[in-house]
Design an enzyme around this catalytic site. Structure first.
Site, PDB file in Angstrom:
ATOM      1  N   CYS A 182      -6.500   1.026   2.438  1.00  0.00           N
ATOM      2  CA  CYS A 182      -7.447   2.136   2.528  1.00  0.00           C
ATOM      3  C   CYS A 182      -7.414   3.043   1.312  1.00  0.00           C
ATOM      4  CB  CYS A 182      -7.183   2.933   3.804  1.00  0.00           C
ATOM      5  SG  CYS A 182      -7.585   2.034   5.313  1.00  0.00           S
TER       6      CYS A 182
ATOM      7  N   GLU B  40     -11.802  -2.782   3.755  1.00  0.00           N
ATOM      8  CA  GLU B  40     -12.264  -3.029   5.134  1.00  0.00           C
ATOM      9  C   GLU B  40     -13.715  -2.586   5.288  1.00  0.00           C
ATOM     10  OE1 GLU B  40      -9.502  -1.125   7.747  1.00  0.00           O
ATOM     11  OE2 GLU B  40      -8.091  -2.803   7.720  1.00  0.00           O
TER      12      GLU B  40
ATOM     13  N   GLU C  59       0.861  -1.182   0.000  1.00  0.00           N
ATOM     14  CA  GLU C  59       0.000   0.000   0.000  1.00  0.00           C
ATOM     15  C   GLU C  59       0.897   1.232   0.000  1.00  0.00           C
ATOM     16  OE1 GLU C  59      -3.913   2.022   1.982  1.00  0.00           O
ATOM     17  OE2 GLU C  59      -3.069   0.265   2.971  1.00  0.00           O
TER      18      GLU C  59
END
Length: 670
Positions: free
Chosen positions: A239, A377, A44
């Site tokens: 995210c 998530e 990420e």
């Protein structure tokens, strides 16, 4: 890993003084296959992992597309930022003109990512797009500079580039650095006749990138990933897949094609933490989906891309009914089409729309994508927590129906949200089974007590449901110990014995996060740390590597008094697992002693007879809070050795006193 001389591990005094723990390994009974994907990596773009990290571009804001067009640059003399450039999705460029006096300079200077760092005798490839809009010829002086020098000339390496004509062209030059400089800058002067010159997409790469690619990766960091032998590679997040809003989500279609025309994306991590705030942290998309697939091919890893399901970050946007924050359930068509197009980009023929894009980028052969993650998530709500219902799973079903209809062989990965237990996990886990996803993604960043008490986590999982992907996990020390240190890495090793023992249900596991710049981190602990010149591997990195390199092919039953060795009562902090490797003919036993005392072991190798020599690999250290650093990168590393395996009455016998707080691997030829 370093080797040392053969040693005997039998220490009679300790064995007499303390209870000997008998570990029974049944070498004749091959258990569940260990999947090739079992141990992998998760990337990420957090902590400057991409731009300023793995992606070897050294120029910050190379296309002047940051919200503040000259962020990262110092401009002087006669200059103007314009927005009618040659690249549709990156329209900004800088016009350099005569400053009004021959001794007055017009130019630009880039600060790089925490400095422009050069190595002695290394060569760098500079490039830019340029033109003389009014015609004629101009000269640009490009130099590496040290603005803090006490010498006569700030410039310590330079080259001239001649620009000619009204049309935009790409110009390149190589610059060899005569010295190592950690905090330099890149300077461009308009010199000679100082004819008006437009400059765009100013770029600087080391010539020596991973695999020598021009739009390449930083060689030492890519090598560290290769050395982990990852079986699966999850990307691009995390995210950033969701974004804090739909506009800032990662959009894979923007990350392919010519790098000059890949638009800038806001990186949600630049403002997430007020105490670690980086307002100049954006995504150039230079490391895009083509490059991710290429790295998977380099590493021999299965690619696992993750795409947005139409929900932005639910932590920051908890109300799914708020207009414009999330995509309505009946408006998902373009998002679902993005998923279908991604599979075509990876696997489609060269005459398909997106297969053609892949081929034009230099890879006509398909990437052979097998896995696709939908959402990061996300979670649903029950009546006690908002009452919004199946916010995520209703969207996941629409993706699943469309993907399975067109690409039935693609394995879909869902999620059980951000937690390892609790109402949201309990709500989602059975729904993953109802939706018949192939795997679901669990995340857990937990403290020492959690890791010590959850050694049996996967032993009771439903074997008839989807398989598990432990997609993000790390031990985060309690009491302000949320950073890389030896003890938490040891507990990760202990936890992984449970993952390995349950290879029938756990098919993938990836530690997170992967990278962190020592001057630009927002989250820790992390596997690999670096500055612009150096890097070091954390103890957690070595734990992951040891498991991946020694994963074997099949689980072997290993018990203590008939029970799994998982830190249970009476096991004195011991965790253990065992596998057999068909390729090498080795029995591989992993034992972790989490206690503060040495533990005498008697490892009974049932199904083996006779004496032989075992290879051992030991990760041990006296100092729970110690860690590797840039200045001492090998303070804590695995050490290789060997020991004697004796002939017992019924089976071969390995005796050892495993030191306190030690991870040790035994490899015995069967």
């Amino acid at each position: 890993m370093r080797k040392f001389a053969t040693i005997s591990l039998l220490t009679i005094g300790l064995s007499v003084a303390a209870q000997t723990h008998v570990l029974d390994v049944n070498t004749k009974k091959l258990g569940a296959p260990v999947q090739p994907t079992m141990y992998g990596i998760f990337f990420e773009d957090i902590n400057y992992a991409a731009d300023g990290g793995l992606y070897a571009e050294m120029v910050k804001n190379r296309s002047f597309e940051f919200p503040q067009s000259l962020m990262g640059w110092r401009a002087y003399g006669n200059f103007e930022v314009r927005s009618d450039g040659p690249f549709e999705r990156n329209p900004h460029y800088v016009r350099l003109g005569y400053a009004g006096h021959n001794d007055k300079f017009t130019g630009l200077e880039n600060e790089g990512f925490f400095g422009i760092a050069t190595k002695k005798d290394a060569t760098y490839r500079f490039s830019l797009w340029a033109r003389c809009p009014e015609g004629g010829k101009s000269t640009l002086e490009v130099s590496f500079v040290d603005n803090d020098t006490m010498g006569e000339d700030q410039r310590f390496a330079r080259v001239n580039i001649n620009i000619e004509g009204k049309e935009w062209k790409k110009y390149t030059a190589e610059i060899k650095s005569p010295r190592t400089e950690a905090k330099g800058a890149l300077r461009i002067f308009l010199t000679g006749k100082k004819v008006t010159t437009d400059v765009e997409h100013i770029s600087l790469f080391p010539v020596d990138t991973w695999k020598g690619r021009e739009n390449g990766m930083r060689k030492d960091l890519a090598q560290a990933l290769y050395d982990m032998r990852p079986g699966v590679f999850r990307f691009p997040g995390g995210c950033i897949v969701e974004g804090v809003n739909l506009e800032s989500r990662y959009q894979w279609k923007n990350s392919v094609g010519p790098v000059e025309n890949r638009p800038l994306n806001e990186n949600r991590w630049h403002y997430t933490f007020g105490h670690r705030f980086y307002p100049d942290y954006f995504q150039s998309y230079g490391l895009g989906f083509f490059e991710f697939f290429q790295l998977c091919e380099d590493f021999g890893s299965e690619a696992l891309p993750v795409i947005s399901c139409g929900l932005s970050c639910q932590f920051q946007n908890p109300d799914p009914t708020k207009p414009g924050v999330h995509v309505a359930l009946d408006s998902l068509d373009s998002y679902i089409q993005d998923a279908l197009d991604l599979i075509e980009f990876a696997n489609g023929p060269v005459d398909s729309q997106w297969g053609k894009v892949r081929a034009e980028m230099g890879h006509p052969e398909p990437f052979n994508l097998k896995y696709l993650g939908v959402g990061n998530e996300q979670w649903d709500y029950d009546e006690q927590h908002g009452g919004f219902g199946p916010v995520f799973t209703a969207r996941l079903k629409k993706f699943s129906d469309a993907i399975r209809a067109k690409y039935p062989n693609i394995k879909l990965i869902g999620t059980t949200g951000p937690n390892s237990e609790g109402w949201d996990f309990d709500l989602l886990q059975p729904r993953m089974k109802e939706l018949k996803v192939d795997l679901y993604d669990e995340h857990y960043y937990r403290n020492e007590n959690w890791f010590l008490s959850h050694g049996l986590r996967y032993d009771s999982y439903d074997r008839k449901g989807p398989r598990v992907f432990a997609g993000e996990y790390a031990c985060h020390g309690a009491n302000n110990h949320k950073w890389n240190h030896y003890y938490t890495s040891l507990l990760e090793a202990a936890h992984m014995t449970g993952i390995e023992r349950n290879a029938d249900i756990v098919h993938m596991a990836t530690y997170a996060p992967l990278f962190a710049h020592v001057e630009g981190w927002q989250w820790r602990p992390d596997a690999i740390w670096f500055d612009n010149l150096r890097m070091f591997k954390s103890v957690s990195y070595y734990v992951q590597q040891l498991y991946a390199v020694n994963k074997g092919t099949n689980v072997l039953p290993l018990t203590m008094q008939g029970k799994p060795v998982a830190g249970q009562e009476g096991q004195d902090g011991l965790f253990a697992s065992s596998v057999f490797d068909k390729a090498t003919g080795e029995v591989i036993i992993k034992v972790v002693n989490t206690s503060d005392k040495a533990q005498p072991l008697s490892i009974q190798l049932q199904g083996m007879k006779g004496t032989r020599t075992a290879q051992i690999i030991t990760l041990t250290h006296d100092g729970d809070d110690d860690e590797n650093t840039l200045d001492n990168p090998e303070k804590i590393i695995p050490i290789e050795g060997s020991c004697q395996v004796d002939a017992g009455k019924k089976s071969s016998l390995l005796l050892d006193d495993i030191p306190a707080k030690t991870f040790r691997i035994y490899k015995v030829k069967k």
